[in-house]
Design a protein around this motif. Sequence first.
Motif, PDB file in Angstrom:
ATOM      1  N   SER A   1       8.963  -6.227  -3.678  1.00 16.46           N
ATOM      2  CA  SER A   1       8.811  -7.648  -3.339  1.00 16.46           C
ATOM      3  C   SER A   1       8.041  -7.855  -2.040  1.00 16.46           C
ATOM      4  O   SER A   1       7.329  -8.836  -1.889  1.00 16.46           O
ATOM      5  N   HIS A   2       8.201  -6.954  -1.104  1.00 16.38           N
ATOM      6  CA  HIS A   2       7.594  -7.154   0.205  1.00 16.38           C
ATOM      7  C   HIS A   2       6.494  -6.139   0.512  1.00 16.38           C
ATOM      8  O   HIS A   2       6.106  -5.970   1.654  1.00 16.38           O
ATOM      9  N   THR A   3       6.024  -5.469  -0.510  1.00 19.17           N
ATOM     10  CA  THR A   3       5.001  -4.450  -0.298  1.00 19.17           C
ATOM     11  C   THR A   3       3.646  -4.986  -0.735  1.00 19.17           C
ATOM     12  O   THR A   3       3.528  -5.598  -1.797  1.00 19.17           O
TER      13      THR A   3
ATOM     14  N   VAL B   1      11.971 -11.052 -15.144  1.00 21.21           N
ATOM     15  CA  VAL B   1      11.050 -10.025 -14.655  1.00 21.21           C
ATOM     16  C   VAL B   1      11.681  -9.489 -13.370  1.00 21.21           C
ATOM     17  O   VAL B   1      11.862 -10.236 -12.416  1.00 21.21           O
ATOM     18  N   VAL B   2      12.046  -8.191 -13.392  1.00 18.60           N
ATOM     19  CA  VAL B   2      12.864  -7.650 -12.315  1.00 18.60           C
ATOM     20  C   VAL B   2      12.022  -6.790 -11.366  1.00 18.60           C
ATOM     21  O   VAL B   2      11.223  -5.966 -11.797  1.00 18.60           O
ATOM     22  N   LEU B   3      12.199  -7.045 -10.085  1.00 17.57           N
ATOM     23  CA  LEU B   3      11.475  -6.325  -9.031  1.00 17.57           C
ATOM     24  C   LEU B   3      12.480  -5.710  -8.066  1.00 17.57           C
ATOM     25  O   LEU B   3      13.490  -6.344  -7.748  1.00 17.57           O
TER      26      LEU B   3
ATOM     27  N   GLU C   1       1.255  -9.206  -1.601  1.00 16.36           N
ATOM     28  CA  GLU C   1       2.665  -8.815  -1.567  1.00 16.36           C
ATOM     29  C   GLU C   1       3.199  -8.937  -2.988  1.00 16.36           C
ATOM     30  O   GLU C   1       2.728  -9.788  -3.758  1.00 16.36           O
ATOM     31  N   GLY C   2       4.180  -8.131  -3.358  1.00 18.21           N
ATOM     32  CA  GLY C   2       4.757  -8.204  -4.702  1.00 18.21           C
ATOM     33  C   GLY C   2       5.236  -9.624  -5.017  1.00 18.21           C
ATOM     34  O   GLY C   2       5.046 -10.139  -6.126  1.00 18.21           O
ATOM     35  N   SER C   3       5.800 -10.288  -4.033  1.00 15.17           N
ATOM     36  CA  SER C   3       6.283 -11.658  -4.234  1.00 15.17           C
ATOM     37  C   SER C   3       5.143 -12.586  -4.595  1.00 15.17           C
ATOM     38  O   SER C   3       5.271 -13.463  -5.451  1.00 15.17           O
ATOM     39  N   GLN C   4       4.016 -12.398  -3.932  1.00 18.69           N
ATOM     40  CA  GLN C   4       2.888 -13.288  -4.217  1.00 18.69           C
ATOM     41  C   GLN C   4       2.294 -12.981  -5.588  1.00 18.69           C
ATOM     42  O   GLN C   4       1.755 -13.876  -6.242  1.00 18.69           O
ATOM     43  N   ALA C   5       2.411 -11.729  -6.009  1.00 21.69           N
ATOM     44  CA  ALA C   5       1.934 -11.395  -7.359  1.00 21.69           C
ATOM     45  C   ALA C   5       2.705 -12.222  -8.383  1.00 21.69           C
ATOM     46  O   ALA C   5       2.140 -12.751  -9.344  1.00 21.69           O
TER      47      ALA C   5
END
Lengths: 587, 385, 293
Positions: free
Chosen positions: B169-171, B161-163, B6-10
Amino acid sequence: MVEKAQARAESENPIRIMPRSTRSTEGNKTGSWRYLRPRYEEKTAPCSAACPAGEDIGKVEMLTSQGLFKEAWETILRENPFPGVCGRVCFHPCEGSCNRGEFDDPIAIRAVERFLADTAERYDLKPLLERLPARPEKIAVAGAGPSGLAAAWFLTQLGYACDVFEASPEAGGILRWGIPLYRLPLAALQHEIARIEAQGVRIHTGRPVTPGFLRDLETSYSAVYLACGHGRTTALRVPGEELDGVGDGLAFLERIRRGETPDVRGMSVIIGGGNTAVDVARSIVRLGGEALILYRRRRKDMPAFGDEVQMALEEGVKLEELVAPERIEKDGGRIRITLRHMRIAGEEGGRGRIEPDGDRTSRVVAERLFKATGAEAGEAWYNPPPAGKGTVALSHCALSLREGRPALARGGDLTNGIKSVAHAIASGKQAAIALDTLFREGADSILSRLEACTVGVGPSLSMEIHMGGERRLRNRHVVVYGEINTDYFRYAPRMTQPRLVRAERARSFAEIDLRVSGNIAMREAERCFNCGLCDQCDNCHLFCPDLAVLRGKEGLGRSINYDYCKGCGLCVVECPRNAMTLEEEDR
Amino acid sequence: MKRVLEGSQAVAEAVRLARVQVVSAYPITPQTHIVEFLSEYCASGTMNARFLRVESEHSCMAALIGAQSAGVRTFTATSGQGLALMHELLHWAAGARLPIVMAEVNRALAPGWNIWVDQTDSLAQRDTGWIQFYCEDGQEVIDTTLQAYRLAESVALPAMVVLDAFFLSHTYEPVDVPEQEEADRFLPPYEARFQLDTAAPCSFGPLVPPAVYMEMRHDIAKAMETALSRFPGIENEYAAVFGRRYGVVEAIRCEDAEIVFVTSGTVTSTARSLLENLRSRGERLGILKIRLFRPFPVEAVRRALGGAAKVAVIDRNFSFGASGIFAQEVRAALCNAPGHPPVFGFVAGIGGRDVTPELLEEIYWKTKNSDAPEKESVWIGLQEV
Amino acid sequence: MELERSDREFMHPGHVGCPGCGAAIAMRFLLKALGEKTMMIIPACCWSVIAGPYPTTTLKIPVIHSAFETGGAVASGVRAALDMKGDRDTTVVTWAGDGGTFDIGFQALSGAVERNEDFIYVCYDNEAYMNTGIQRSSSTPYGAWTTTTPGKDWKKMRKKNIVEALAAHRIPYAATASISHPEDLVRKVRRAQATGGSRFLHIFASCPTGWKIPSEMAVKIARMAVQTNIFPLYEVEEGLHYTINTKPKRFPVREYFKIQGRFQHLTDADLDVIQKMVDEDWELLLRKAGEHA
């Protein structure tokens, strides 16, 4: 290569300036804000101003509380050579003026003084005192009582050679012959006299003062101090006082002090209200007799120390107030005294004014009667001539400056209104300062010099000030209770003087007041406010918001760093003892 | 190693690899997953860090200011309201020259409550002195986060760092996660330029009078310039280790483009597919993806857009009373370049609305068919209300 | 007092506190007790200015000035960083005014102590926003004039009882102290330093400027606050165990109020009301300490 260049570039500090301080604020001299200026200025404690001898009592108590007993004792000696005597028999006006009295109870100043003298005696301490270089003048002192010996002591300190001439076989005057042993043991007095002699004073006994002797002295001395006291009891001026069985109180005490044991069986009547009357009565009790004091005013008006009267009554002495002898007659082998009863008709000078209580009279029959209503000079010419014509009446002595003849000073009981040991010492000190000034600077400087040596508002004088000691830096202002920051003091009971119990007292002439321990004395001295004196409590340093109070070596002594002092005045208010002053800045 | 993350975990993986020592965070959707992952890492010992579970975003940033001042590497993540609450301390962190790194998941601001993507929250912080990166996908997130530490610490400024919310974030995507050893080679342990030290006491953040305040602010301005000049070197090093490079901007077929879209974040990916489509139909579309927004890469933007006939900026944000914010920045970058193309501003996807290929194509044709922009920003996809 | 007789000073002279500044005295005592292994966080307050303008600092310890409401949070971060660096010797202290503690910083303080962060939070209380020019705070006492409670609008609300609020968090140690009682203050700082977790000290620090008293009265007035029970000296362990350190003679509050310019408008009836409040608070404290009047 590229990477290294990059790393180097990155390691370069990108910060040339940021909000980050590394320098001290010391460059900011906040003293420029100040419009009030605190400074250290010691002032005068009321006890020291009330002490006729001008003792530096606040400092004595401070040193005592710190366990510096020798230094405390020496501090007394600078102003008074008789701590052992005054620690026992002084009427301690210091305690009456003690600011602590408004807080809880006054400091037991006399008891602390006695403790210091006892300690010095016990450890045979030798004082280390300042002494001025020797002077060419020699000075004669007539009378080895407290005044004469004090004068000789001080004059010796000031560099003069002194000879003391005494009519009796031993020195001490009233201290030797007039005060009973239970109040002043012989050893205590002898210790003081020995120290005075050790200082270099020469005492010659068996040399009564006659006009011829005085003339002789004038040929070999630069000045004479006449202090031969009041040795003769004042007459009652009532019919019958010359009768057998009517005696002289002072002479009676002297007989006892010479070692005699007079027969006092039966009832003795003592006329008078002073210490001599009480001493006579208590001595009679100790010798197995009965004593009745007759006093024309009330008990509370008696000049005798209240404590002494109280103890006398406890010991069995009787007191009848408001009676005055009118007539003394023989009644068989006894004497009969007719008494006129008095009553109080108002107050004057702090005691009752009396007048006859109508026609009331009564009679007392006794084995004998002692007169103790006061004393006077042994010879009329001992008394000072009237002021003027070369004689100056000073507060505690009279100084006669005669053209072509040595100066003649008179003091002690001869000049003092209040006949006390402390006043006698005050006379000796005043005469010493006056004569020293006469020799060093001339007669014209005497008054200003005495003024400069005054403790507080006077008339007490300080020898330390005269000799240029630190005490001269003190402000004359006498500290009042309201100027003490009492937040820094806790209520603490005054020490209780341990004493012989009544039964023990009545049996012997052993000293009544017992020694106290160092602990008790220190604790008592700790109660002292040390009015006007710095005791290094550190409050000024502690509370300074501006770190502008600096301490001297080993934490002693304080100074103000005016570079930073903003003049807030906290140090002055938080000084418990009023040893600081806040003034308007002079700019 | 490739993993599907997930983008968040990245983000969390990058923080772990950066050996961050103090993490502080406060929960807010859609940032929450990031700090949940980090909490797990801290709890399990995967990361050796203190996790401060503070009571607000404001305290979160304050705590990091304290920790970073004491000389350690720090991290936080937030979104929308949380970032707005932090605002005061964003200025503080930059003024104090603290290289704090934060992940910011773009979220629309209330009212009404809206947890979906909108860049206005982060763009409203553009003047706080923070470096800002906008990411397109999970791989870029992990790479950018590591680079952000390196750049921030190099110039002593904080970095964001902007997402995009949810879209990023959830993909879940396959992401190549660097090995720790490689990450260490790229990002050495943190060494503070200045720190709280009882052996060498100093005072951070004292009163600063007008006589020097301006110089301090100028120094921050210079540091931003330095960031721009140092970043390519940092990316070179990164590329040397990991083989990936993004640039401060990415110009996609701009050389021969007639119309260039200026994009940021996940919209770029949508635009990429439109580009393929249009190119196959003979339309000459180019894309300029802006990755580094602060410092703004003026030269790179001018270079990429200089040859285009028209520029269309797609803004998922809005500055009320002005226009889309990227459009403002692009116009400002171009206005002093002679012969620059006209800039068309479009606002799309506000508050989480989809920006579809169809929407982008509408923008393309609107741009192509207009001689000049009708207004500073045209809102696309509005319904009648 | 051995400590105060020592020459340990952690302040340079030359700071810009007003003459008689109670907060400067409080800082001196605090640092003497804490020693050099101390890091300090100063959120906006008088001390932000007193400490000296760039490039100077009056404090000989590391300091981080911080935003008004961040005292509890910045300290949490500093402590966390030190822990990560293995530094367990350094004491982390927040030094905040009453505004930064009772009002704007209350949330961060509450958050930090709820987490039982290992630091000492010291509030030096001068009972208003003094640095900005004497505005009312929730620490301003009932009856006080400030520039935002002028004339008839003098403050009609009680002072917030901050120590009770902290005790309610059940923190390991909370105590009041006064610049007028240095030994007590220093003992409490030492005790706080020796205790782990969140510790809170509430120091009464008079402000001659804001209270409109002569500067030389700064310590005296603080002492009177203790003597009248307006500011009792006590400690609370774990939010449960109360110890009252001084049992004053309960001087009437009147004298304390009469000498301060900020209370000049109060009538005798107002003072009676205040006396009742003070008595009530004292009774409450006695009950908490398991004592009876």
